[in-house]
Design a protein around this motif. Structure first.
Motif, PDB file in Angstrom:
ATOM      1  N   SER A  41       0.839  -1.212   0.000  1.00  0.00           N
ATOM      2  CA  SER A  41       0.000   0.000   0.000  1.00  0.00           C
ATOM      3  C   SER A  41       0.869   1.255   0.000  1.00  0.00           C
ATOM      4  O   SER A  41       0.352   2.350  -0.134  1.00  0.00           O
ATOM      5  CB  SER A  41      -0.920   0.000   1.225  1.00  0.00           C
ATOM      6  N   PHE A  42       2.197   1.098   0.174  1.00  0.00           N
ATOM      7  CA  PHE A  42       3.120   2.229   0.031  1.00  0.00           C
ATOM      8  C   PHE A  42       4.462   1.712  -0.478  1.00  0.00           C
ATOM      9  O   PHE A  42       4.827   0.555  -0.277  1.00  0.00           O
ATOM     10  CB  PHE A  42       3.275   3.012   1.340  1.00  0.00           C
ATOM     11  N   VAL A  43       5.187   2.615  -1.167  1.00  0.00           N
ATOM     12  CA  VAL A  43       6.521   2.307  -1.714  1.00  0.00           C
ATOM     13  C   VAL A  43       7.414   3.500  -1.399  1.00  0.00           C
ATOM     14  O   VAL A  43       6.989   4.653  -1.490  1.00  0.00           O
ATOM     15  CB  VAL A  43       6.478   2.093  -3.255  1.00  0.00           C
ATOM     16  N   ALA A  44       8.674   3.217  -1.014  1.00  0.00           N
ATOM     17  CA  ALA A  44       9.643   4.293  -0.771  1.00  0.00           C
ATOM     18  C   ALA A  44      10.982   3.874  -1.359  1.00  0.00           C
ATOM     19  O   ALA A  44      11.366   2.703  -1.284  1.00  0.00           O
ATOM     20  CB  ALA A  44       9.764   4.579   0.719  1.00  0.00           C
ATOM     21  N   ILE A  45      11.690   4.841  -1.936  1.00  0.00           N
ATOM     22  CA  ILE A  45      12.993   4.573  -2.547  1.00  0.00           C
ATOM     23  C   ILE A  45      14.019   5.517  -1.931  1.00  0.00           C
ATOM     24  O   ILE A  45      13.735   6.699  -1.688  1.00  0.00           O
ATOM     25  CB  ILE A  45      12.928   4.745  -4.090  1.00  0.00           C
ATOM     26  N   GLY A  46      15.194   4.985  -1.649  1.00  0.00           N
ATOM     27  CA  GLY A  46      16.291   5.800  -1.132  1.00  0.00           C
ATOM     28  C   GLY A  46      17.495   5.687  -2.045  1.00  0.00           C
ATOM     29  O   GLY A  46      17.417   5.191  -3.172  1.00  0.00           O
ATOM     30  N   VAL A  47      18.640   6.157  -1.526  1.00  0.00           N
ATOM     31  CA  VAL A  47      19.865   6.133  -2.336  1.00  0.00           C
ATOM     32  C   VAL A  47      20.291   4.690  -2.601  1.00  0.00           C
ATOM     33  O   VAL A  47      20.663   4.340  -3.724  1.00  0.00           O
ATOM     34  CB  VAL A  47      20.987   6.923  -1.642  1.00  0.00           C
ATOM     35  N   TYR A  48      20.202   3.846  -1.586  1.00  0.00           N
ATOM     36  CA  TYR A  48      20.666   2.462  -1.719  1.00  0.00           C
ATOM     37  C   TYR A  48      19.582   1.439  -1.402  1.00  0.00           C
ATOM     38  O   TYR A  48      19.841   0.240  -1.465  1.00  0.00           O
ATOM     39  CB  TYR A  48      21.854   2.201  -0.767  1.00  0.00           C
ATOM     40  N   HIS A  49      18.386   1.895  -1.016  1.00  0.00           N
ATOM     41  CA  HIS A  49      17.391   0.972  -0.494  1.00  0.00           C
ATOM     42  C   HIS A  49      16.032   1.193  -1.133  1.00  0.00           C
ATOM     43  O   HIS A  49      15.741   2.259  -1.659  1.00  0.00           O
ATOM     44  CB  HIS A  49      17.242   1.137   1.033  1.00  0.00           C
ATOM     45  N   LEU A  50      15.212   0.131  -1.022  1.00  0.00           N
ATOM     46  CA  LEU A  50      13.816   0.182  -1.426  1.00  0.00           C
ATOM     47  C   LEU A  50      12.989  -0.333  -0.262  1.00  0.00           C
ATOM     48  O   LEU A  50      13.363  -1.331   0.383  1.00  0.00           O
ATOM     49  CB  LEU A  50      13.580  -0.702  -2.659  1.00  0.00           C
ATOM     50  N   ALA A  51      11.853   0.335   0.017  1.00  0.00           N
ATOM     51  CA  ALA A  51      10.964  -0.121   1.089  1.00  0.00           C
ATOM     52  C   ALA A  51       9.554  -0.245   0.522  1.00  0.00           C
ATOM     53  O   ALA A  51       9.108   0.632  -0.215  1.00  0.00           O
ATOM     54  CB  ALA A  51      10.983   0.843   2.262  1.00  0.00           C
ATOM     55  N   VAL A  52       8.884  -1.370   0.831  1.00  0.00           N
ATOM     56  CA  VAL A  52       7.479  -1.544   0.480  1.00  0.00           C
ATOM     57  C   VAL A  52       6.747  -2.005   1.726  1.00  0.00           C
ATOM     58  O   VAL A  52       7.360  -2.572   2.649  1.00  0.00           O
ATOM     59  CB  VAL A  52       7.292  -2.562  -0.670  1.00  0.00           C
ATOM     60  N   GLY A  53       5.448  -1.737   1.760  1.00  0.00           N
ATOM     61  CA  GLY A  53       4.752  -2.189   2.960  1.00  0.00           C
ATOM     62  C   GLY A  53       3.265  -2.023   2.847  1.00  0.00           C
ATOM     63  O   GLY A  53       2.760  -1.414   1.898  1.00  0.00           O
ATOM     64  N   MET A  54       2.601  -2.602   3.853  1.00  0.00           N
ATOM     65  CA  MET A  54       1.163  -2.407   3.964  1.00  0.00           C
ATOM     66  C   MET A  54       0.798  -2.468   5.435  1.00  0.00           C
ATOM     67  O   MET A  54       1.508  -3.087   6.246  1.00  0.00           O
ATOM     68  CB  MET A  54       0.387  -3.468   3.169  1.00  0.00           C
ATOM     69  N   ASN A  55      -0.283  -1.806   5.758  1.00  0.00           N
ATOM     70  CA  ASN A  55      -0.726  -1.707   7.148  1.00  0.00           C
ATOM     71  C   ASN A  55       0.426  -1.176   8.013  1.00  0.00           C
ATOM     72  O   ASN A  55       0.976  -0.134   7.744  1.00  0.00           O
ATOM     73  CB  ASN A  55      -1.264  -3.035   7.651  1.00  0.00           C
ATOM     74  N   ASN A  56       0.853  -1.956   9.031  1.00  0.00           N
ATOM     75  CA  ASN A  56       1.888  -1.455   9.940  1.00  0.00           C
ATOM     76  C   ASN A  56       3.234  -2.143   9.717  1.00  0.00           C
ATOM     77  O   ASN A  56       4.096  -2.134  10.582  1.00  0.00           O
ATOM     78  CB  ASN A  56       1.447  -1.652  11.391  1.00  0.00           C
ATOM     79  N   ARG A  57       3.378  -2.753   8.537  1.00  0.00           N
ATOM     80  CA  ARG A  57       4.591  -3.538   8.315  1.00  0.00           C
ATOM     81  C   ARG A  57       5.299  -3.068   7.042  1.00  0.00           C
ATOM     82  O   ARG A  57       4.643  -2.701   6.065  1.00  0.00           O
ATOM     83  CB  ARG A  57       4.224  -5.021   8.203  1.00  0.00           C
ATOM     84  N   ALA A  58       6.653  -3.079   7.070  1.00  0.00           N
ATOM     85  CA  ALA A  58       7.446  -2.651   5.908  1.00  0.00           C
ATOM     86  C   ALA A  58       8.585  -3.631   5.692  1.00  0.00           C
ATOM     87  O   ALA A  58       9.143  -4.187   6.644  1.00  0.00           O
ATOM     88  CB  ALA A  58       8.001  -1.243   6.115  1.00  0.00           C
ATOM     89  N   TRP A  59       8.877  -3.882   4.404  1.00  0.00           N
ATOM     90  CA  TRP A  59      10.007  -4.735   4.023  1.00  0.00           C
ATOM     91  C   TRP A  59      11.071  -3.871   3.350  1.00  0.00           C
ATOM     92  O   TRP A  59      10.760  -3.049   2.471  1.00  0.00           O
ATOM     93  CB  TRP A  59       9.543  -5.818   3.039  1.00  0.00           C
ATOM     94  N   PHE A  60      12.329  -4.061   3.738  1.00  0.00           N
ATOM     95  CA  PHE A  60      13.435  -3.255   3.218  1.00  0.00           C
ATOM     96  C   PHE A  60      14.330  -4.118   2.350  1.00  0.00           C
ATOM     97  O   PHE A  60      14.650  -5.271   2.697  1.00  0.00           O
ATOM     98  CB  PHE A  60      14.246  -2.632   4.360  1.00  0.00           C
ATOM     99  N   TYR A  61      14.758  -3.555   1.200  1.00  0.00           N
ATOM    100  CA  TYR A  61      15.629  -4.244   0.245  1.00  0.00           C
ATOM    101  C   TYR A  61      16.846  -3.369  -0.034  1.00  0.00           C
ATOM    102  O   TYR A  61      16.730  -2.135  -0.168  1.00  0.00           O
ATOM    103  CB  TYR A  61      14.894  -4.503  -1.075  1.00  0.00           C
ATOM    104  N   ALA A  62      18.002  -4.000  -0.116  1.00  0.00           N
ATOM    105  CA  ALA A  62      19.240  -3.293  -0.519  1.00  0.00           C
ATOM    106  C   ALA A  62      19.395  -3.426  -2.027  1.00  0.00           C
ATOM    107  O   ALA A  62      19.294  -4.538  -2.573  1.00  0.00           O
ATOM    108  CB  ALA A  62      20.453  -3.880   0.198  1.00  0.00           C
ATOM    109  N   LEU A  63      19.636  -2.300  -2.675  1.00  0.00           N
ATOM    110  CA  LEU A  63      19.762  -2.276  -4.136  1.00  0.00           C
ATOM    111  C   LEU A  63      21.243  -2.285  -4.500  1.00  0.00           C
ATOM    112  O   LEU A  63      21.948  -1.272  -4.346  1.00  0.00           O
ATOM    113  CB  LEU A  63      19.085  -1.022  -4.723  1.00  0.00           C
ATOM    114  N   GLY A  64      21.722  -3.433  -4.921  1.00  0.00           N
ATOM    115  CA  GLY A  64      23.117  -3.518  -5.357  1.00  0.00           C
ATOM    116  C   GLY A  64      23.234  -3.206  -6.842  1.00  0.00           C
ATOM    117  O   GLY A  64      22.252  -2.933  -7.533  1.00  0.00           O
ATOM    118  N   GLU A  65      24.460  -3.277  -7.341  1.00  0.00           N
ATOM    119  CA  GLU A  65      24.677  -2.976  -8.758  1.00  0.00           C
ATOM    120  C   GLU A  65      24.077  -4.052  -9.647  1.00  0.00           C
ATOM    121  O   GLU A  65      23.532  -3.765 -10.714  1.00  0.00           O
ATOM    122  CB  GLU A  65      26.185  -2.850  -9.050  1.00  0.00           C
TER     123      GLU A  65
END
Length: 1183
Positions: A231-255
């Protein structure tokens, strides 16, 4: 039958139809002026062929819509939009019609979507799409453009065909049932979830897939599979976050790969999340939790790992937040915006807004923050200087703001809603301060959500999960400029200047090549304080003044002072003043107002900024007020301007005081001040003012004091002060004043003074009148008339002499006054016609006057006078007749006049008549041949004149008048030469012999016996031409030859004298000597020296005039009689006859007369001629 009832079951309307009705629907027909949106129209399919429309508000006019037979039966239909109906037919077609009265019966759109059959259609208003199913496929169209096919879905397994199709209300799912009994459900749109970090975009491309892309950096997209539908998406310099309700999953974006880091639960349902390189910030239930994304393996302090905002003590709710590389920024329901500096882990700034802050949007650096408050107003906040700027024309429907990520375009941002994107520019550094302007708007396609703005290109996320790029209408100039015309380029110039894109604006101006375009660019660069660029522009358009001015100020560091100068250059003087006063040099505002001659403002500022300038400004202000006619205030300011220590300045002020005192009526003070003042101009100005005020005595006094004597005398005359006028008269140059004075003096009887004044005024008629009438001085009057040629004066003098009986003088002055008739009558009456004739013949008058005189003399038998005046009036026949009748006393003069008459008349009959008269055929008395010669000359018959001249010369020679014969031949020779007529050889020879004879006297007188002897030899050899003086000439030849040592020549001529016819005529004084020479002859004689022939350079005796080599007659020297030589050539400046330069020069030293033409010559006039070619052209010929 169709029956319509209300909710109680009562029948409202009832109507019959022609066949079985089916598919009954309620809707609203399209009308011009809709007053109600209630469903007032019933539509029904009748007999599967027509569509029946029944309007409850107009039951008497039901509508039957029929269609073409080739479409087949009506399968289904759907209402949509503003009264449109889409109808599906059994043979695969669907048709769109409008229910507007004027459009019923017209097909707006028709498409054959399916080959064999169409079974159902469905419309989704939320998606703005329509779908039809038939055969074994589904086709989806855009309602905004039905020709555009959005998608085609084939169901190959469903060979039996489709049944019905339908959308969910939100349009996210599309379901289709088949004849085989199966149900297919399709996902038609994704939740539009996306986020950006710099130029990197993360967006939901499937229910369980997020794609990370960076189109700007041209990186390959990375697809990340996620565990749940987020239900939400966030992008950073090196990371991606997705989530719904009260929970979020974080991913490291490598080359090359994506690695799941962790999942995290929050204390409430997450509304939004933002990431930077190290931290994540999640907003939930009015709070923000800031925490590190990767804390493992880092030497992080425990208190810096996570923090919850606000703290327990703060009672506000956080409504929005953002995370930059350095700051966590959030807005609250009480209108406070907090800046939390992550590195120092503390608050660094806060701004309090009057109402709640609903959304915030920091720029990439975090130095500017755009936000939307609870009133749907937009603002930009600058934490650096804590200033807030309202965004103009901000729509209340705006949903978000994006800042420009292109590093060269800082300050540009867009605000967007569902339909449109608005481009704004934050102008940070202008002469008017910082401000935000609306640059323009761009339409956005349906269901496009803007994610990223980079260099005028807007990247949007669509419902399909894809991205689409839109070029902003404010950035058209980014295309190929050469493809556009002048109008489009002019619009682009406006865009580039609004966006502060000066390099692109330069290119546009270069292509436009118009003065107005360059001026606009220059003005914009000044507005934005781009001084160096403005210099470049002004240098390009050749404005040297602006270039020089800008060069002088470009190094100024004080922002306000520099902005003040630039505002002044753009003519915004009030702004310039405010900026100057706020700068380190407030006196510049005073200088500007002085330069603009805004003296009132300058005076107010000088009191505060430069009190020592007040007197000088007061003077200038007073001068301006005087010009405007405000004399009261001008006097006050002139008085304020007096310093007491600046002499030149004080003189100007005192002069102003004098003028203003007179203007205000204080004449005594003003006059005294003007007299004391050293300026002559002031006295003149004050005098002029007093004269306009009719204060003549004071005005005259000032003019006299200022040495303006003409004006002083003029004013004294106006006040009748003749005594003062008389005193000034010697200094007065104006004739008008002298005339006025003269008239006054004449009226007083002071005639002598009046005459002098009239003379000064050049009123000669009045001078003559006074001399004649009052001063009894006719001599003076006559002199004045003769000097001035005054006609009226001449009449007065003539009248005076007439009264005295002096008719001759009266006639003279009457003629002078052009009263010829009166003069003629007077002359006739008093027998004074000779006087009148003499006077009139010296005046230029009319032929009638001459004829009157001629007729008078004709009557009086005065033939000469009659002929003279007939000649003047052009009656040549009558003139000739009278001249030939003239008595013998006037004979010679009459013949001369007769010759002149015939010469003017050019009449052959008159010519012959005169020739007969001269030859004596009319009266038997032949006249002198000279007259015939003059006649031929007058008639320009030069050949006849030449022959006559030769005859006359021959007669003169016979008579012994050798000089006369010489002069006749010389004058004829000169005339023929002037007329470019060849000279007869006889004439030339006779002239040469006569000239040789004349030269003898010259040479003997100078004691040059050799030259004299040579000339006598030439004459003696032609002794037959001198019959009257044969013996004397031969005797002189013998004597001169003997003296010169030419013994043989002397003997020859002595022997000739011994002939019987000459012997007894020899002078006794020389007879014995000559006889002795003959008895004892001495024949010794030196040869004559030789010189070169001027034609062929042959050496021949110097007195020889015929070259034996080239056979040319040689030109002879008029000074010596010798032949000419080329290297010693000159000519007489009067008669142009040649002479040997050296010899002629010697003769002129003793006698300055030409031997040929007898004209006086100054030796300085003699010039040696180096090139004598033009004198060697033959002029003599046989005639």
């Amino acid at each position: 039958m169709i029956t319509i009832s209300n909710q109680e079951g009562d029948t409202i309307r009832q109507t019959s139809v022609s066949s079985d009705p089916s598919d009954l629907q309620f809707s609203v027909m399209k009308t011009d002026g809709r007053v109600s949106t209630k469903e007032s129209t019933v539509s029904v399919v009748v007999g599967k062929k027509t569509l029946f429309l029944f309007d409850l508000n107009d039951p008497d006019n039901p509508i039957d819509v029929t269609f073409q037979q080739i479409y087949g039966n009506i399968v289904t239909y759907r209402w949509y939009g503003d009264g449109y109906i889409m109808i599906g037919f059994s043979r695969g077609c669907f048709v769109v019609i409008s229910t507007h009265r004027s459009e019923i019966g017209q097909e707006i759109f028709q498409a054959h979507n399916h080959k064999n059959n169409l079974s159902s259609i469905a419309i989704s208003q939320s998606l703005n799409k329509a779908a039809s199913c038939g055969d074994n496929c589904i086709k989806i169209h855009e309602l905004s453009d039905l020709q555009e096919m959005y998608a085609i879905i084939h169901l190959d397994d469903e060979s039996k065909g489709m049944l019905t199709i339908s959308w969910t209300d939100d349009g996210q799912l599309l379901a289709v049932s088949t004849r085989r009994g199966s149900l297919h459900v399709f996902l038609t749109k994704l939740p539009i979830l996306g986020d950006t970090c710099s130029t990197r975009i993360a967006c939901l491309t499937s229910l369980l897939e997020v794609t990370v892309a960076n189109h700007v950096e041209r990186e390959l997209p990375v697809r990340v599979s996620v565990e749940v539908e987020p239900s939400f998406v966030a992008i950073g310099v090196y990371h991606l976050a997705v989530g719904m309700n009260n929970r979020a999953w974080f991913y490291a974006l490598g080359e090359n790969n994506v690695k799941k880091l962790k999942d995290m639960e929050y204390l409430g349902t997450v509304a939004s999340m933002h990431l930077n390189s190290d931290y994540a910030a999640a907003l939930f239930e009015g709070k923000v939790q800031l925490h590190m994304i990767e804390s493992e393996g880092l030497d992080a302090q425990e208190e810096r790992e996570t923090r919850l905002f606000p703290s327990d003590d703060d009672k506000y709710r956080i409504l929005c937040h953002a995370l930059t590389s350095d700051f966590l920024i959030y807005g609250t329901d009480i209108g406070v915006i907090h800046y939390f500096y992550i590195e120092d882990w503390q608050y660094v700034n806060e701004y309090r807004h009057p109402v709640s802050v609903r959304k915030i949007f920091p720029d990439p650096n975090g130095t500017r923050l755009a936000f939307i408050d609870d009133k749907s107003d937009g603002f930009v906040y600058c934490p650096i200087n804590d200033k807030l700027y309202e965004i103009p024309n901000f729509s209340p429907t705006i949903k978000g703001i994006l800042w420009e990520n292109w590093p060269m375009d800082k300050g540009v941002f867009v605000a967007f809603d569902d339909d449109k994107v608005y481009t704004y520019v934050f102008h940070n550094n202008t002469i008017q301060g910082s401000k935000i302007i609306l640059a323009g708007g761009t339409e956005v396609p349906f269901s496009h959500k803007p994610l990223l703005l980079y260099n005028g290109e807007l990247t949007c996320q669509t419902q399909s999960g894809k991205t689409n790029n839109i070029h902003l209408s404010t950035h058209h100039f980014l295309g190929n400029l050469k493809d556009f015309g002048p109008n489009e380029l002019a619009q682009m110039l406006t865009q580039t200047l609004m966006l502060k894109r000066f390099s692109e604006a330069w290119e546009v101006c270069r292509l436009l090549n118009s003065q107005s375009g360059w001026n606009e660019l220059a003005k914009a660069s000044l507005h934005h304080m781009e001084v160096d660029f403005a210099i470049r522009v002004y240098r390009t358009i050749g404005n040297a003044g602006m270039v020089t001015s800008l060069e002088q100020i470009k190094g100024i560091e004080d922002h306000n002072l520099l902005a003040g100068h630039l505002a002044m250059f753009t003519n915004d003087f009030n702004l310039a003043q405010d900026l100057y006063l706020a700068s380190s040099c407030p006196v510049a505002a005073l200088e500007m107002r002085k330069d603009l001659q805004h003296w009132d403002s300058a005076l107010q500022m000088a009191k505060r900024l430069a009190p020592d300038q007040i007197p000088f400004i007061s003077k200038e202000y007073a001068m301006q007020l005087e010009f405007l006619g405000d004399y009261v205030n001008a006097l006050a300011h002139y008085e304020k301007g007096i310093t007491g220590n600046n002499e030149e300045h004080d003189e100007v002020c005192l002069a102003g005081v004098a003028r203003m005192a007179i203007r205000m009526g204080d004449i005594h003070r003003g006059v005294n001040q003007a007299i004391k003042h050293p300026s002559r101009l002031l006295k003149r100005d004050c005098g002029d003012i007093l004269e306009t005020m009719k204060q003549f005595p004071e005005a005259a006094q000032l003019f006299e004091n200022g040495q303006y004597y003409d004006k002083a005398a003029s004013v004294y005359i106006r006040c009748k002060n003749w005594a003062k006028v008389g005193e000034l008269l010697t200094h007065v140059s104006s004739p008008k004043i002298h005339l006025q004075y003269a008239k006054a003096k004449e009226a007083d009887g002071s005639y002598k003074e009046a005459v002098i004044a009239y003379e000064q005024a050049k009123q000669w008629d009045s001078v003559i009148r006074l001399y004649l009438d009052h001063l009894n001085n006719p001599e003076k009057a006559v002199n004045v008339v003769k000097e001035t040629q005054s006609l009226d004066g001449a009449k007065m003098v003539a009248r005076f002499f007439l009264e005295l009986g002096d008719y001759g003088s009266a006639i003279q002055f009457l003629v002078m006054s052009k009263c010829n008739n009166e003069a003629f009558t007077l002359a006739q009456q008093h027998n004074k016609m000779e006087i009148y004739a003499d006077i009139i013949s010296s005046e230029s008058t009319t032929n009638e006057d001459y004829q009157s005189i001629a007729l008078y003399f004709e009557g009086e038998k005065k033939h000469f006078q009659a002929g003279k005046f007939f000649l003047l009036c052009g009656q040549y026949g009558r003139a000739l007749k009278h001249f030939m009748k003239s008595p013998g006393t006037e004979d010679s003069l009459a013949i001369e006049m007769a010759i002149e008459t015939v010469g003017r008349a050019k009449d052959e009959a008159l010519t012959n008549q005169l020739i007969d008269y001269l030859m004596g055929e009319s009266d038997g008395m032949p006249k002198d041949a000279r007259y015939l010669f003059r006649l031929y000359m007058a008639l320009k018959q030069y050949r006849e004149a030449a022959r006559t001249a030769v005859i006359i010369a021959r007669e003169e020679q016979r008579s012994g008048n050798y000089r006369n014969a010489h002069d006749v031949l010389f004058s004829m020779y000169s005339e023929l030469k002037a007329q470019k007529i060849k000279i007869p050889s006889e004439m030339a020879t006779n002239l040469m012999i006569l000239h040789s004879y004349i030269l003898v006297k010259t040479h003997v007188k100078r004691g040059d016996h050799v030259k004299g002897a040579r000339m006598l030899i030439r004459v003696a050899n032609n002794i037959s031409k001198f019959p009257s003086h044969i013996v004397p000439i031969l005797t002189s030849a013998v004597i001169e030859c003997h003296r010169a040592g030419l013994k043989n020549s002397a003997f020859s001529f002595a022997a000739m004298l011994m002939r019987p016819e000459y012997r007894n005529k020899i002078d006794l004084k020389y007879k014995k000597k000559i006889e002795a020479m003959v008895r004892r002859p001495d024949t010794t004689e030196a040869e004559e020296p030789t010189t070169a022939c001027p034609y062929c350079a042959f050496q021949l005796p110097e007195c020889e005039l015929l070259c034996p080599s080239c056979k040319n007659n040689l030109p002879y020297c008029i000074a010596t009689g010798r032949h000419m030589v080329q290297d010693d050539w000159t000519v007489c400046p009067h008669c142009d006859f040649p002479a040997l330069y050296s010899e002629f020069k010697n003769i002129l030293q003793t006698e300055n007369i030409c031997p040929m033409c007898s004209e006086r010559i100054n030796i300085v006039q003699l010039k040696k001629i180096n090139d004598c070619t033009e004198y060697l052209k033959p002029e003599v010929g046989d005639q």
